[in-house]
Design an enzyme around this catalytic site. Structure first.
Site, short mmCIF file in Angstrom:
data_model
loop_
_atom_site.label_atom_id
_atom_site.label_comp_id
_atom_site.label_asym_id
_atom_site.label_seq_id
_atom_site.Cartn_x
_atom_site.Cartn_y
_atom_site.Cartn_z
CB CYS A 40 -6.34 -6.44 -0.50
SG CYS A 40 -4.55 -6.79 -0.99
CB CYS B 122 -6.20 -3.78 -4.48
SG CYS B 122 -5.50 -2.31 -4.74
CB CYS C 18 -4.78 1.49 2.01
SG CYS C 18 -5.66 2.98 1.75
CB CYS D 276 -1.00 0.11 1.19
SG CYS D 276 -2.37 -1.05 0.86
FE1 SF4 Z 1 -1.41 -3.74 -2.51
FE2 SF4 Z 1 -3.63 -4.90 -1.65
FE3 SF4 Z 1 -2.63 -2.57 -0.72
FE4 SF4 Z 1 -3.69 -2.74 -3.18
S1 SF4 Z 1 -4.80 -2.83 -1.23
S2 SF4 Z 1 -1.93 -1.56 -2.55
S3 SF4 Z 1 -2.97 -4.87 -3.72
S4 SF4 Z 1 -1.72 -4.33 -0.43
#
Ligand code: SF4
Length: 254
Positions: free
Chosen positions: A210, A207, A233, A123
């Site tokens: 996740c 995303c 995040c 993130c």
């Molecule tokens: Fe990475 Fe998941 Fe964060 Fe998206 S939500 S930036 S895939 S850790």
């Protein structure tokens, strides 16, 4: 009412403004922000609830920059929904914020599936750093954060002073007082399109790696980073002072 038109953002009393806007409608808050913050933007994830803030913005000023974190990991449905909403609402200034590393470069430098091994690091690379970099151009921004979403968000003020890379900016939350039901009612009342995954149980959409659907009765955000303690995040959490630049070595497991 506090007017920021003749004040630099650094001089504006964010606490007083927040108190005075506490009972204001979201449109009034957006109008205040656009008038008070010289370079103002709105962030959107184009997720399940995003249509509300974007629709409100379109009624006030569809030319305000809308910042979208293009992490490279979005559901294709989110990218389609983004195109649909932008066109429908006539938003004229959509900006994709991209990480320094492509998905392939990140896998090359840090190994594949960093989101599984260290979601905070992923993130940081794909959301926090790109947003902070983009905010260099702005004096403040609004997001769709609501107090009813999580315990961490329960104290969200309407206006808050935050520091990014040594600069003070104003963070505005026009929907802070709204409830999930009010969001639903607004979407229905205005006939706004819903995110294509919402009907499949995706009540909070980030995303793809996740995010999972939630079962009836589950917390609406239970599908985000499910199975881990992570709930944010990092873009809505204020860091003490400047964000510390992430320094990862190959295979780092921060
Ligand atoms: Fe990475 Fe998941 Fe964060 Fe998206 S939500 S930036 S895939 S850790």
């Amino acid at each position: 009412m506090v007017s920021g038109t003749d004040l630099a953002v650094g001089e504006l009393d964010a606490e007083a403004a927040s108190a005075q806007l506490e009972d204001a409608g979201a449109v009034e808050i957006l109008r205040w922000a656009i008038a008070s913050v010289p370079r103002f933007a709105v962030t959107s994830s184009f997720g399940a609830d995003s249509a509300v803030l974007l629709h409100l913005l379109s009624t006030v000023d569809p030319g305000v920059p809308v910042l979208f974190l293009e992490t490279g990991f979005h559901f294709p449905e989110t990218l389609r929904y983004r195109r649909e909403l932008v066109e429908l609402l006539g938003l004229r200034n959509l900006r994709d914020l991209k990480p320094v590393l492509t998905v392939a470069q990140q896998a090359g430098e840090h190994g594949g599936g960093l989101y599984l091994r260290d979601a905070d690091a992923c993130c940081e690379i794909r959301k926090v750093e790109p947003l902070n970099r983009a905010l260099r151009e702005f004096d403040g921004w609004a997001s769709g954060v609501r107090r009813d979403q999580t315990d961490e968000r329960a104290d969200t003020p309407i206006v808050k002073r935050v520091t990014r890379e040594g600069r003070e900016l104003l963070k505005v939350s026009p929907l802070a007082r709204w409830t999930a039901q009010e969001v639903e009612d607004y979407i229905d009342r205005h006939g706004l399109p819903r995110h294509p995954l919402a009907e499949a149980g995706y009540s909070s959409i980030g995303c793809a790696p996740c995010t999972r659907a939630v079962a009836p009765g589950e917390d609406p955000r239970a599908g985000r980073w499910a199975g881990s303690a992570k709930t944010e995040c990092g873009i809505h959490i204020e860091l003490p002072g400047d964000a510390v630049p992430l320094e990862l070595s190959e295979g780092s497991e921060r």
